[in-house]
Structure formats: C-alpha cells, structure tokens
Design a protein around this motif. Structure first.
Motif, PDB file in Angstrom:
ATOM      1  N   LEU A  12      -5.526  27.947  10.323  1.00  0.00           N
ATOM      2  CA  LEU A  12      -6.797  27.872   9.610  1.00  0.00           C
ATOM      3  C   LEU A  12      -7.818  28.855  10.177  1.00  0.00           C
ATOM      4  O   LEU A  12      -8.588  29.468   9.436  1.00  0.00           O
ATOM      5  CB  LEU A  12      -7.359  26.454   9.674  1.00  0.00           C
ATOM      6  CG  LEU A  12      -6.638  25.421   8.804  1.00  0.00           C
ATOM      7  CD1 LEU A  12      -7.081  24.011   9.169  1.00  0.00           C
ATOM      8  CD2 LEU A  12      -6.887  25.689   7.327  1.00  0.00           C
ATOM      9  N   LEU A  13      -7.827  29.018  11.503  1.00  0.00           N
ATOM     10  CA  LEU A  13      -8.767  29.947  12.118  1.00  0.00           C
ATOM     11  C   LEU A  13      -8.411  31.401  11.823  1.00  0.00           C
ATOM     12  O   LEU A  13      -9.291  32.256  11.747  1.00  0.00           O
ATOM     13  CB  LEU A  13      -8.832  29.723  13.634  1.00  0.00           C
ATOM     14  CG  LEU A  13      -9.474  28.422  14.116  1.00  0.00           C
ATOM     15  CD1 LEU A  13      -9.480  28.373  15.639  1.00  0.00           C
ATOM     16  CD2 LEU A  13     -10.884  28.261  13.578  1.00  0.00           C
ATOM     17  N   ARG A  14      -7.120  31.671  11.629  1.00  0.00           N
ATOM     18  CA  ARG A  14      -6.673  33.050  11.387  1.00  0.00           C
ATOM     19  C   ARG A  14      -6.862  33.485   9.945  1.00  0.00           C
ATOM     20  O   ARG A  14      -7.035  34.662   9.660  1.00  0.00           O
ATOM     21  CB  ARG A  14      -5.189  33.205  11.760  1.00  0.00           C
ATOM     22  CG  ARG A  14      -4.906  33.316  13.247  1.00  0.00           C
ATOM     23  CD  ARG A  14      -3.495  33.820  13.480  1.00  0.00           C
ATOM     24  NE  ARG A  14      -2.500  33.000  12.817  1.00  0.00           N
ATOM     25  CZ  ARG A  14      -1.823  32.012  13.410  1.00  0.00           C
ATOM     26  NH1 ARG A  14      -2.070  31.739  14.675  1.00  0.00           N
ATOM     27  NH2 ARG A  14      -0.932  31.316  12.754  1.00  0.00           N
ATOM     28  N   THR A  15      -6.788  32.556   9.012  1.00  0.00           N
ATOM     29  CA  THR A  15      -6.783  32.934   7.605  1.00  0.00           C
ATOM     30  C   THR A  15      -8.097  33.583   7.184  1.00  0.00           C
ATOM     31  O   THR A  15      -9.168  33.248   7.692  1.00  0.00           O
ATOM     32  CB  THR A  15      -6.509  31.706   6.712  1.00  0.00           C
ATOM     33  OG1 THR A  15      -6.433  32.140   5.345  1.00  0.00           O
ATOM     34  CG2 THR A  15      -7.623  30.677   6.829  1.00  0.00           C
ATOM     35  N   ARG A  16      -8.006  34.519   6.259  1.00  0.00           N
ATOM     36  CA  ARG A  16      -9.196  35.184   5.717  1.00  0.00           C
ATOM     37  C   ARG A  16      -9.738  34.460   4.493  1.00  0.00           C
ATOM     38  O   ARG A  16     -10.807  34.794   3.998  1.00  0.00           O
ATOM     39  CB  ARG A  16      -8.857  36.632   5.360  1.00  0.00           C
ATOM     40  CG  ARG A  16      -8.580  37.519   6.579  1.00  0.00           C
ATOM     41  CD  ARG A  16      -8.246  38.934   6.163  1.00  0.00           C
ATOM     42  NE  ARG A  16      -6.984  38.995   5.431  1.00  0.00           N
ATOM     43  CZ  ARG A  16      -6.510  40.086   4.839  1.00  0.00           C
ATOM     44  NH1 ARG A  16      -7.227  41.208   4.864  1.00  0.00           N
ATOM     45  NH2 ARG A  16      -5.367  40.060   4.201  1.00  0.00           N
ATOM     46  N   ALA A  17      -8.993  33.474   4.018  1.00  0.00           N
ATOM     47  CA  ALA A  17      -9.460  32.690   2.864  1.00  0.00           C
ATOM     48  C   ALA A  17     -10.538  31.707   3.306  1.00  0.00           C
ATOM     49  O   ALA A  17     -10.589  31.299   4.466  1.00  0.00           O
ATOM     50  CB  ALA A  17      -8.281  31.931   2.249  1.00  0.00           C
ATOM     51  N   ASP A  39     -13.942  26.240   7.330  1.00  0.00           N
ATOM     52  CA  ASP A  39     -15.274  26.821   7.165  1.00  0.00           C
ATOM     53  C   ASP A  39     -16.294  25.768   6.750  1.00  0.00           C
ATOM     54  O   ASP A  39     -17.434  25.781   7.205  1.00  0.00           O
ATOM     55  CB  ASP A  39     -15.230  27.935   6.111  1.00  0.00           C
ATOM     56  CG  ASP A  39     -14.338  29.089   6.541  1.00  0.00           C
ATOM     57  OD1 ASP A  39     -14.399  29.469   7.722  1.00  0.00           O
ATOM     58  OD2 ASP A  39     -13.575  29.593   5.700  1.00  0.00           O
ATOM     59  N   LEU A  40     -15.877  24.870   5.867  1.00  0.00           N
ATOM     60  CA  LEU A  40     -16.750  23.803   5.392  1.00  0.00           C
ATOM     61  C   LEU A  40     -16.066  22.459   5.575  1.00  0.00           C
ATOM     62  O   LEU A  40     -14.854  22.343   5.372  1.00  0.00           O
ATOM     63  CB  LEU A  40     -17.095  23.983   3.911  1.00  0.00           C
ATOM     64  CG  LEU A  40     -17.827  25.258   3.484  1.00  0.00           C
ATOM     65  CD1 LEU A  40     -17.981  25.285   1.968  1.00  0.00           C
ATOM     66  CD2 LEU A  40     -19.190  25.341   4.159  1.00  0.00           C
TER      67      LEU A  40
END
Length: 230
Positions: A12-17, A39-40
């Motif tokens: 999750l921390l790596r993804t750009r989405a 992120d949210l």
C-alpha cells in the motif's frame, strides 16, 4: 499473521494509486496497520479501529500478548506507517503498547477517551477517531463513500478469491502446513526403516509436494528452498 500484515502495508505504501480504507465496521489488529497505510481512512457509523497488540496462542488455547521484541517491532511499524501518511505516530503506537501515554490532546478528549491514558490499550470509535483527526471522513454507507470520493457512476471491480487461491490458502495455513511437513518427514522415515512397503513413502512424498506447491504458489517459497530441502 504479522508477516502478512506488513507485506500488505508495504504494498500500500509503494503503490502510486490513491488508496482508501473503508472501515465498516472495524479495523482491529492487522486491520489497523493496513488502514493506516492508506491515503484516506473513512469509517462507517459504529466503527472501531485499534487494538493492534500482537498476540499468540497459549498452551490452553487462550490468546496472550507475544514477546516484547515483537511488540516493539509492531509499535514502530504502526508509528512509521501513520507518519508516512501524515498521521500522528503516537496514537498508532498506543494501539500496540498500553504502557504509553498520549499527552498532546485536550483534557476533554483525555477524559472521554480512556485509551489515551497509560495502562489502557487504544481502540477508537468512529467519532473518537474523527475527533483525534486520525481518519479523514465519516460516511453513512458505500454509496455515500463513492459520492464523497467523486466516483459516482464509475465501474466498480470487486476481486474475488478463485478456487486455486482457496486451495493455496488452505495448504499454507500454519496448522495444515505444519501437519503436511510432519507427515511428509514421518512417511519418508518409515519408508527408510521399513523398505519395500511403498505406501508410507508415497504418502510422505505427496504431503511434501503439497507443502511446497502451496508455498510456491503463495510466493512464500522459491526454488532455493526446495533445492535446499532436497
């Protein structure tokens, strides 16, 4: 499974989405870590988040806290994950270690949320998490969430577990995989001590094939492990 939780957290921390954790109704233990990596964080009414102390099975089948080493590791994982997304690391740590004390809150919140005090493990309701700015929004339901994200009318794709993943999940269950390895070794030993029967060796070999096949498909074992075992 702390290892599985941290793998999901890292992804999750790596993804750009843009990632959104929809907590409905709870994000407890590993769920709290995974939510903090998004992120949210959006929570439904009556939700809860926290209580992330790692536990292990006791001799009598009861759950009890694990070693200080693992607790310390999980505490810092929670803190760094929260801070990576601009959230308060001390609140995240308090979800793991009840000995900590959260000071940077108003006296009113400190009195109303008992988990902020030393000796209490922090688990927050939806409203409490909102008051502490740990989550970004509160939504009534899925449709309200989609509307607040500005995604009304978009195509929603829901991943589902297929039959191969279900079998792999079963084979890599700690209890099942331990049993397969034990029976595999035992079958080969019986075959060595009583050659000519064939059945124990075949059963042992089948158990080992299932053990390594399940872990190979799940990405928990590579050819190196198989070659070392051979």
């Amino acid at each position: 499974r702390v290892d599985a939780a941290t793998q999901i957290r890292d992804a999750l921390l790596r993804t750009r989405a843009k990632t959104v954790a929809y907590v409905n109704p709870r994000a407890i233990s590993a769920g709290a870590l995974i939510s903090l990596a998004c992120d949210l964080i959006v929570m439904a009414p009556g939700g809860s988040i926290g209580a992330a102390t790692p536990v292990q099975m006791g001799s009598g089948g009861e759950m009890k806290p694990t070693s200080e080493k693992v607790v310390s590791y999980m505490r810092k994982e929670m803190k760094t994950t929260a801070e990576a997304k601009g959230r308060r690391g001390d609140l995240a740590e308090k979800m793991v270690d009840p000995a900590l004390d959260v000071a940077r809150v108003s006296e009113a919140l400190r009195e109303s949320i008992s988990g902020l005090k030393a000796g209490k493990l922090l688990t927050l309701t939806t409203d409490e998490a909102m008051a502490l700015d740990l989550v970004e929004a509160k939504v009534k339901d899925w449709d309200d969430l989609v509307a607040q994200l500005g995604l009304r009318g978009v195509k929603v794709v829901r991943p589902r577990v297929n039959w191969a993943e279900s079998i792999t999940r079963f084979l890599t269950d700690p209890l099942v995989s331990s049993l397969l390895m034990t029976l595999g070794i035992l079958g080969l030993l019986i075959e060595l001590y009583a050659p000519g029967i064939g059945l124990p060796g075949a059963v042992g070999l089948l158990c080992l094939i299932l053990f390594f096949a399940g872990h190979k498909v799940a990405g928990l074992a590579g050819m190196e492990e198989i070659l070392v075992f051979l």
